[in-house]
Design a protein around this motif. Structure first.
Motif, PDB file in Angstrom:
ATOM      1  N   VAL A   1       0.855  -1.188   0.000  1.00  0.00           N
ATOM      2  CA  VAL A   1       0.000   0.000   0.000  1.00  0.00           C
ATOM      3  C   VAL A   1       0.887   1.232   0.000  1.00  0.00           C
ATOM      4  CG1 VAL A   1      -1.859  -1.185   1.229  1.00  0.00           C
ATOM      5  CG2 VAL A   1      -0.156   0.111   2.527  1.00  0.00           C
ATOM      6  N   MET A   2       0.362   2.334  -0.473  1.00  0.00           N
ATOM      7  CA  MET A   2       1.092   3.598  -0.417  1.00  0.00           C
ATOM      8  C   MET A   2       1.249   4.024   1.046  1.00  0.00           C
ATOM      9  SD  MET A   2       1.597   4.194  -3.605  1.00  0.00           S
ATOM     10  CE  MET A   2       0.903   3.893  -5.249  1.00  0.00           C
TER      11      MET A   2
ATOM     12  N   ARG B   1      -6.062 -10.523   6.031  1.00  0.00           N
ATOM     13  CA  ARG B   1      -6.345 -11.765   6.759  1.00  0.00           C
ATOM     14  C   ARG B   1      -7.613 -12.445   6.238  1.00  0.00           C
ATOM     15  NH1 ARG B   1      -4.451  -8.944  12.351  1.00  0.00           N
ATOM     16  NH2 ARG B   1      -2.336  -9.862  12.443  1.00  0.00           N
ATOM     17  N   GLY B   2      -8.530 -11.640   5.727  1.00  0.00           N
ATOM     18  CA  GLY B   2      -9.720 -12.230   5.123  1.00  0.00           C
ATOM     19  C   GLY B   2      -9.374 -13.084   3.920  1.00  0.00           C
ATOM     20  N   VAL B   3      -8.487 -12.566   3.067  1.00  0.00           N
ATOM     21  CA  VAL B   3      -8.038 -13.346   1.908  1.00  0.00           C
ATOM     22  C   VAL B   3      -7.245 -14.562   2.368  1.00  0.00           C
ATOM     23  CG1 VAL B   3      -6.779 -13.305  -0.277  1.00  0.00           C
ATOM     24  CG2 VAL B   3      -7.898 -11.235   0.545  1.00  0.00           C
TER      25      VAL B   3
ATOM     26  N   THR C   1      -1.633   5.681   9.928  1.00  0.00           N
ATOM     27  CA  THR C   1      -2.171   5.517  11.272  1.00  0.00           C
ATOM     28  C   THR C   1      -2.348   4.039  11.601  1.00  0.00           C
ATOM     29  OG1 THR C   1      -4.502   5.513  10.591  1.00  0.00           O
ATOM     30  CG2 THR C   1      -3.442   7.667  10.951  1.00  0.00           C
ATOM     31  N   ASP C   2      -2.418   3.744  12.904  1.00  0.00           N
ATOM     32  CA  ASP C   2      -2.654   2.364  13.333  1.00  0.00           C
ATOM     33  C   ASP C   2      -4.004   1.859  12.825  1.00  0.00           C
ATOM     34  OD1 ASP C   2      -0.238   2.350  14.633  1.00  0.00           O
ATOM     35  OD2 ASP C   2      -1.087   2.777  16.617  1.00  0.00           O
ATOM     36  N   ALA C   3      -4.990   2.758  12.773  1.00  0.00           N
ATOM     37  CA  ALA C   3      -6.319   2.361  12.298  1.00  0.00           C
ATOM     38  C   ALA C   3      -6.274   1.935  10.838  1.00  0.00           C
ATOM     39  CB  ALA C   3      -7.311   3.506  12.490  1.00  0.00           C
TER      40      ALA C   3
ATOM     41  N   ARG D   1      -4.569  -1.494  10.674  1.00  0.00           N
ATOM     42  CA  ARG D   1      -5.486  -2.546  11.139  1.00  0.00           C
ATOM     43  C   ARG D   1      -6.532  -2.873  10.079  1.00  0.00           C
ATOM     44  NH1 ARG D   1      -5.174   0.252  16.171  1.00  0.00           N
ATOM     45  NH2 ARG D   1      -7.129   1.338  15.689  1.00  0.00           N
ATOM     46  N   ALA D   2      -7.027  -1.849   9.398  1.00  0.00           N
ATOM     47  CA  ALA D   2      -8.032  -2.075   8.350  1.00  0.00           C
ATOM     48  C   ALA D   2      -7.442  -2.888   7.197  1.00  0.00           C
ATOM     49  CB  ALA D   2      -8.565  -0.736   7.847  1.00  0.00           C
TER      50      ALA D   2
END
Length: 282
Positions: free
Chosen positions: A237-238, A256-258, A244-246, A249-250
């Motif tokens: 990701v860029m 983790r879903g993949v 941010t930590d948020a 986490r997103a």
């Protein structure tokens, strides 16, 4: 259950040495008993017993040279994976899931597997998105210290293989120190700090990596099958999208879903293969 006897402990330790010897042979073209002694931290007598046992079982071939004997894996080791062609199944399951994710979210994914003191990139979705600064293709190796996926592979190694790999990385430090690295990752020469860093990665279940001066950050998670570590899944990701930590986490939640889908797919493929084998045998 009663306590394990000393003899049983010896037998289990011998099995571990045998598996570590196979892993070392898989990472190198050939090895001598002296190299086994140095890499695995075992006695010369243990090294001779290991290679002689593996040779008698047909898993190792002996190469006689002027300076002594060397050993390499034989084609028979492929029988150890009968019923589970790990790389092929992993690719078949992961590729469509990875492509679907990148087409929906835009971020590129990469699938990698360990290869000695390096890791091997099996598949990427860089071609399916415009959200990349540099495009990578599958089929290249990289040092374990130069990416989050590599650090994850390293963190999942057990002793004495971890010590052997760290020694290899220390010997090859000129190659890794001469290229841009993540300043947060300790050098191979600072082994205590690197081991502590790897322990944190293993505990948190992911690795984050960003080369000095780069505008991209990679997030990597482990993939498991039947309780064994089989590879890594990484998202780039860029930096502006991972400040941010948020945000991190997103992204990890999506990744983790993949990963969970890939692991479920591996379980389903293994179950289908077992059912087909059972039906054919009945």
């Amino acid at each position: 259950m009663g306590s394990m006897s000393l003899r049983e402990e010896d037998d289990i330790q011998s099995l571990r040495y045998g598996i570590d010897a196979l892993r070392l042979l898989n990472a190198r073209e050939s090895v001598s008993t002296a190299e086994l002694v140095a890499a695995l931290g075992i006695s010369r007598g243990t090294a001779y017993r290991l290679v002689n046992t593996l040779h008698s079982l047909g898993y190792v071939a002996r190469i006689t040279e002027r300076r002594g004997s060397r050993y390499r894996l034989s084609v028979r080791v492929r029988r150890l994976s009968d019923g589970f062609d790990g790389d092929r199944w992993l690719l078949q399951v992961a590729q469509p899931l990875m492509l679907a994710f990148t087409r929906e979210h835009g971020w590129p994914l990469a699938l990698s597997t360990p290869a000695g003191d390096r890791f091997y990139v099996r598949f990427t979705t860089d071609h399916a998105t415009q959200r990349v600064l540099r495009r990578y293709r599958a089929g290249f190796y990289r040092s374990l210290l130069l990416a989050g996926s590599g650090l994850l592979c390293l963190s999942h190694q057990r002793e004495p293989m971890l010590t052997a790999t760290l020694r290899e990385l220390q010997r090859a430090r000129e190659q890794t120190e001469s290229v841009p690295r993540d300043p947060a990752v300790p050098s191979a020469d600072d082994e205590p700090a690197l081991r502590a860093f790897l322990a944190r990665i293993l505990e948190q279940g992911y690795a984050r990596y960003s080369e000095a001066g780069d505008r991209e950050t990679s997030l990597s998670i482990p993939l498991h099958h039947a309780g064994q570590f089989v590879g890594t899944l990484a998202m780039r990701v860029m930096n502006v999208a991972a400040r941010t930590d948020a945000q991190v986490r997103a992204h990890l939640q999506q990744l983790r879903g993949v990963g969970a889908q890939v692991e479920s797919g591996l379980e389903a493929a293994a179950a289908a293969r077992l059912a087909a084998t059972t039906m054919a045998a009945s």
